[in-house]
Design an enzyme around this catalytic site. Structure first.
Site, PDB file in Angstrom:
ATOM      1  N   HIS A  52      18.509  92.716 -34.109  1.00 15.35           N
ATOM      2  CA  HIS A  52      17.405  93.668 -34.222  1.00 15.35           C
ATOM      3  C   HIS A  52      16.696  93.600 -35.567  1.00 15.35           C
ATOM      4  O   HIS A  52      15.483  93.808 -35.637  1.00 15.35           O
ATOM      5  CB  HIS A  52      17.912  95.089 -33.912  1.00 15.35           C
ATOM      6  CG  HIS A  52      18.245  95.271 -32.465  1.00 15.35           C
ATOM      7  ND1 HIS A  52      19.543  95.217 -31.988  1.00 15.35           N
ATOM      8  CD2 HIS A  52      17.448  95.443 -31.378  1.00 15.35           C
ATOM      9  CE1 HIS A  52      19.529  95.381 -30.676  1.00 15.35           C
ATOM     10  NE2 HIS A  52      18.286  95.517 -30.283  1.00 15.35           N
ATOM     11  N   ASP A  76      17.205 100.684 -25.458  1.00 13.04           N
ATOM     12  CA  ASP A  76      18.380 101.156 -26.192  1.00 13.04           C
ATOM     13  C   ASP A  76      18.019 101.815 -27.523  1.00 13.04           C
ATOM     14  O   ASP A  76      18.882 102.406 -28.182  1.00 13.04           O
ATOM     15  CB  ASP A  76      19.376 100.018 -26.428  1.00 13.04           C
ATOM     16  CG  ASP A  76      18.736  98.782 -27.050  1.00 13.04           C
ATOM     17  OD1 ASP A  76      17.755  98.918 -27.807  1.00 13.04           O
ATOM     18  OD2 ASP A  76      19.220  97.666 -26.776  1.00 13.04           O
ATOM     19  N   ASP A 130       6.309 100.364 -15.590  1.00 15.27           N
ATOM     20  CA  ASP A 130       6.205  98.908 -15.626  1.00 15.27           C
ATOM     21  C   ASP A 130       5.255  98.511 -16.751  1.00 15.27           C
ATOM     22  O   ASP A 130       4.063  98.836 -16.714  1.00 15.27           O
ATOM     23  CB  ASP A 130       5.676  98.416 -14.274  1.00 15.27           C
ATOM     24  CG  ASP A 130       5.623  96.901 -14.166  1.00 15.27           C
ATOM     25  OD1 ASP A 130       5.329  96.232 -15.176  1.00 15.27           O
ATOM     26  OD2 ASP A 130       5.853  96.381 -13.061  1.00 15.27           O
ATOM     27  N   ALA A 131       5.756  97.797 -17.753  1.00 13.70           N
ATOM     28  CA  ALA A 131       4.947  97.432 -18.922  1.00 13.70           C
ATOM     29  C   ALA A 131       3.773  96.542 -18.544  1.00 13.70           C
ATOM     30  O   ALA A 131       2.709  96.606 -19.170  1.00 13.70           O
ATOM     31  CB  ALA A 131       5.828  96.738 -19.956  1.00 13.70           C
ATOM     32  N   ASP A 148      10.626  93.137 -26.422  1.00 13.15           N
ATOM     33  CA  ASP A 148      12.080  92.942 -26.314  1.00 13.15           C
ATOM     34  C   ASP A 148      12.518  93.044 -24.860  1.00 13.15           C
ATOM     35  O   ASP A 148      13.391  93.827 -24.509  1.00 13.15           O
ATOM     36  CB  ASP A 148      12.788  93.994 -27.191  1.00 13.15           C
ATOM     37  CG  ASP A 148      14.275  93.704 -27.360  1.00 13.15           C
ATOM     38  OD1 ASP A 148      14.682  92.550 -27.149  1.00 13.15           O
ATOM     39  OD2 ASP A 148      15.019  94.638 -27.708  1.00 13.15           O
TER      40      ASP A 148
END
Length: 287
Positions: A52, A76, A130-131, A148
């Site tokens: 990250h 996350d 939904d991106a 990501d």
């Protein structure tokens, strides 16, 4: 959870949940917690900081401004944790398909300890959708975009690495923005890695690649792009304090040995989805 699932992981399973989109399993072994999505390791608490920090800080240091940051995937909250280390950040928009995932990382005490409560920070807006569809209708502009997504193991994920999608992303960027994309492993999947990089190069004039060693995954790679302003990838406009891994020396991360190079590759388009074929071919050999 059944007995066979316990045998599959070989670790102490402390949480399981099947959302509409995926099977989430959290395991614990000594001081290491591991998150699996659909049986694929998402992170190990022992070394996720390497992944990250490498994902977030090159783009955050090079962008002209970092007031408004977009994270696609990353439910996350671990990338968001890293972004919040910059005081100039005023707003973070996170778009992740799975509400079950983001809710877990907002509420589970073990997991909020890992992400430092990032998804509950007042600067953060979480959107569960939904991106691919969301980005096409987005009217806002962003200073930094951190992408990501899971690896392109199927066509629904492959479209998120397509020429069409990167053109959509370019349209929602400020003119001096930076973009970074998780790009799978250049060691285990060099065709896949360079396919993503080459596809991004069709949209942005300044594109580079870099990688970092994450013990749980091996060599892991990223593609970084600058939108429309002249600078170098070694430019440092700001630094975050207290990093354990990334040292803001970009040149140390963007040297690729011969076994991580692949040249004869196509661009990933919606009408060919060549990336998914590359990915299946390369990772399939390792099964």
């Amino acid at each position: 959870m059944d007995y066979s699932e316990g045998k599959l992981y070989g670790e102490n399973i402390i949480y399981t949940n099947s959302t509409q989109y995926q099977r989430i399993v959290l395991t614990h072994n000594k001081s290491d917690y591991r998150l699996y999505l659909n049986n694929n390791l998402q992170f190990s608490s022992a070394d996720e900081y390497r992944y990250h920090e490498a994902l977030v800080h090159p783009a955050m240091s090079i962008a002209k401004n970092v007031k408004h940051v977009l994270v696609l995937g990353g439910g996350d909250g671990l990338a968001v944790r890293e972004i919040l280390k910059y005081k100039e950040v005023q707003k973070i928009t996170l778009v992740d398909l799975d509400q079950g995932m983001t809710k877990l990382f907002k509420t589970n005490k073990v997991l909020t300890d890992f992400n430092k409560g990032a998804l509950n920070n007042p600067k953060v807006t979480v959107i569960n959708t939904d991106a691919y569809i969301w980005a096409k209708s987005c009217k806002e502009k962003f200073d930094v975009v951190i992408i990501d997504f899971p690896d392109p193991s199927n066509y629904s994920l492959g479209k998120l690495y397509s020429l069409n999608f990167y053109q959509t992303i370019k349209a929602i960027l400020e003119t001096d923005a930076a973009v970074v994309i998780q790009t799978t492993s250049p060691y285990f999947a060099p065709k896949s890695f360079w396919c993503i990089n080459k596809t991004v190069m069709q949209v942005f004039s300044q594109v580079d690649a870099y990688h970092a060693y994450v013990p749980s995954f091996g060599e892991w790679g990223y593609t970084i792009a600058i939108n429309g302003f002249g600078t170098t990838f070694n430019t440092i406009n700001r630094k975050a304090p207290g990093l354990k891994f990334y040292n803001y020396q970009f040149d140390r991360f963007n040297y690729f040995t011969t076994d991580m190079i692949s040249n004869e590759i196509e661009i990933n388009r919606l009408d060919n989805q060549i990336l998914v074929r590359y990915f299946d071919e390369e990772w399939g050999k390792l099964q």
